[in-house]
Design a protein around this motif. Structure first.
Motif, short mmCIF file in Angstrom:
data_model
loop_
_atom_site.label_atom_id
_atom_site.label_comp_id
_atom_site.label_asym_id
_atom_site.label_seq_id
_atom_site.Cartn_x
_atom_site.Cartn_y
_atom_site.Cartn_z
N SER A 9 90.08 -10.62 8.82
CA SER A 9 89.12 -10.35 7.76
C SER A 9 87.98 -11.36 7.82
CB SER A 9 89.83 -10.42 6.40
OG SER A 9 88.95 -10.08 5.36
N ASN A 11 85.24 -11.09 5.63
CA ASN A 11 84.70 -11.25 4.28
C ASN A 11 85.71 -11.04 3.15
OD1 ASN A 11 81.86 -10.43 5.73
ND2 ASN A 11 81.63 -11.78 3.97
N THR A 14 89.45 -6.81 4.12
CA THR A 14 90.66 -6.41 4.85
C THR A 14 91.86 -7.23 4.38
OG1 THR A 14 89.22 -5.92 6.72
CG2 THR A 14 91.57 -5.94 7.16
N ARG A 15 91.61 -8.50 4.03
CA ARG A 15 92.70 -9.32 3.47
C ARG A 15 93.23 -8.67 2.19
NH1 ARG A 15 90.23 -13.91 2.79
NH2 ARG A 15 90.89 -14.68 4.82
N PHE A 44 76.71 -11.74 11.50
CA PHE A 44 76.83 -10.28 11.35
C PHE A 44 76.41 -9.57 12.64
CE2 PHE A 44 74.95 -6.18 10.27
CZ PHE A 44 75.92 -5.61 9.47
N GLY A 48 78.70 -7.31 15.39
CA GLY A 48 78.42 -5.94 15.81
C GLY A 48 78.29 -5.83 17.32
N PRO A 79 88.72 -4.59 10.10
CA PRO A 79 87.50 -3.91 9.66
C PRO A 79 86.90 -3.11 10.82
CG PRO A 79 87.06 -6.25 9.97
CD PRO A 79 88.52 -6.05 10.26
N VAL A 80 86.11 -2.09 10.48
CA VAL A 80 85.27 -1.39 11.47
C VAL A 80 84.01 -2.22 11.65
CG1 VAL A 80 83.91 0.68 11.93
CG2 VAL A 80 86.12 0.89 10.79
N TRP A 81 83.65 -2.51 12.88
CA TRP A 81 82.39 -3.19 13.19
C TRP A 81 81.60 -2.31 14.15
CZ3 TRP A 81 83.89 -8.97 14.57
CH2 TRP A 81 84.17 -9.67 13.38
N THR A 108 89.56 -0.98 7.37
CA THR A 108 88.65 -0.99 6.23
C THR A 108 87.25 -0.75 6.77
OG1 THR A 108 88.11 -3.35 6.21
CG2 THR A 108 90.13 -2.67 5.06
N ALA A 111 81.44 3.00 5.36
CA ALA A 111 80.89 4.37 5.38
C ALA A 111 81.86 5.32 4.66
CB ALA A 111 80.67 4.81 6.82
N SER A 139 85.66 -0.34 1.76
CA SER A 139 85.34 -1.59 1.08
C SER A 139 83.88 -1.93 1.37
CB SER A 139 86.32 -2.69 1.44
OG SER A 139 85.87 -3.53 2.43
N ASP A 140 83.33 -2.84 0.60
CA ASP A 140 81.87 -3.09 0.66
C ASP A 140 81.44 -3.69 1.98
OD1 ASP A 140 81.59 -2.15 -1.86
OD2 ASP A 140 81.83 -4.12 -2.80
C1 LIG Z 1 79.17 -6.53 11.88
C2 LIG Z 1 79.63 -5.45 10.95
C3 LIG Z 1 79.51 -4.12 11.33
C4 LIG Z 1 79.98 -3.10 10.49
N1 LIG Z 1 79.92 -1.81 10.94
C5 LIG Z 1 80.45 -0.83 10.17
C6 LIG Z 1 80.46 0.53 10.63
O1 LIG Z 1 80.01 0.85 11.73
N2 LIG Z 1 81.00 1.47 9.82
C7 LIG Z 1 81.53 1.17 8.59
O2 LIG Z 1 82.01 2.08 7.90
N3 LIG Z 1 81.55 -0.10 8.13
C8 LIG Z 1 81.03 -1.09 8.89
N4 LIG Z 1 81.04 -2.39 8.44
C9 LIG Z 1 81.63 -2.67 7.12
C10 LIG Z 1 83.02 -3.26 7.23
O3 LIG Z 1 83.85 -2.47 8.07
C11 LIG Z 1 83.68 -3.33 5.85
O4 LIG Z 1 82.83 -3.97 4.94
C12 LIG Z 1 85.01 -4.07 5.98
O5 LIG Z 1 85.79 -3.79 4.86
C13 LIG Z 1 84.81 -5.57 6.08
O6 LIG Z 1 86.05 -6.20 6.15
P1 LIG Z 1 86.24 -7.73 5.77
O7 LIG Z 1 85.72 -7.90 4.35
O8 LIG Z 1 87.71 -7.95 5.84
O9 LIG Z 1 85.49 -8.55 6.76
C14 LIG Z 1 80.56 -3.42 9.24
C15 LIG Z 1 80.66 -4.76 8.85
C16 LIG Z 1 80.23 -5.78 9.69
C17 LIG Z 1 80.38 -7.21 9.28
#
Ligand SMILES: Cc1cc2nc3c(=O)[nH]c(=O)nc-3n(C[C@H](O)[C@H](O)[C@H](O)COP(=O)(O)O)c2cc1C
Length: 144
Positions: A9, A11, A14-15, A44, A48, A79-81, A108, A111, A139-140
């Motif tokens: 996680s 941010n 995911t945690r 960030f 990606g 998370p999805v990145w 997480t 979108a 999630s946000d």
């Molecule tokens: C670099 C980056 C790229 C992301 N790309 C996507 C994406 O392609 N699709 C999506 O639905 N969310 C995307 N997100 C949102 C994260 O998947 C989502 O906020 C996730 O819950 C973050 O998890 P965390 O708080 O544990 O880091 C992206 C977030 C980051 C930081």
């Protein structure tokens, strides 16, 4: 010996999702940590980029330390990145997939659609087996 949820996680989203699932199904938790921070806009962007290019990055030992092979199932929470698998989770799997007997996936994402689905398949592809459990949580999106 039960279920372990291994999560990464950046941010906290995911945690939070991993902790809620652990409470729901009675699983243990372990975190993938990194040597390098990913804060702010550049963190960030780098995240990606690493996901899109399937980068392997340095990671620290799981916290707490776990014998993965001793669990009936390991749920991988990421998370999805940039439409792909977060690089620290890819890196963890590159090193440890062979120790996992059966796996589930928790993703997480921000979108509000099913664009997370290829990430679940990406985990299966790296592990080399089909997942036996899946969950997705919206999630946000956090840049900072
Ligand atoms: C670099 C980056 C790229 C992301 N790309 C996507 C994406 O392609 N699709 C999506 O639905 N969310 C995307 N997100 C949102 C994260 O998947 C989502 O906020 C996730 O819950 C973050 O998890 P965390 O708080 O544990 O880091 C992206 C977030 C980051 C930081």
């Amino acid at each position: 010996m039960g279920t372990l949820i291994v999560y990464y996680s950046r941010n906290g989203g995911t945690r939070k999702a991993a902790e809620a699932l652990a409470e729901e199904i009675g699983a243990e938790l372990a975190e993938i940590r990194e040597t390098r921070k990913r804060r702010g806009f550049f963190g960030f962007m780098r995240s990606g980029f690493e996901s899109a290019t399937k980068r392997i990055v340095p990671i620290l030992p799981l916290e707490p330390a776990c014998d993965l092979a001793s669990y009936d199932r390991v749920i991988l929470a990421t998370p999805v990145w940039a439409g792909g698998l977060a690089s620290p989770m890819r890196s963890f799997l590159a090193a440890h997939a062979a120790e996992i007997r059966d796996h589930g996936v928790l993703v997480t994402h921000s979108a509000p659609d099913d664009s997370y689905a290829p990430v679940m398949d990406a985990v299966d592809a790296v592990v080399g087996r089909k997942r036996s459990f899946e969950r997705s949580v919206v999630s946000d999106l956090h840049v900072g």
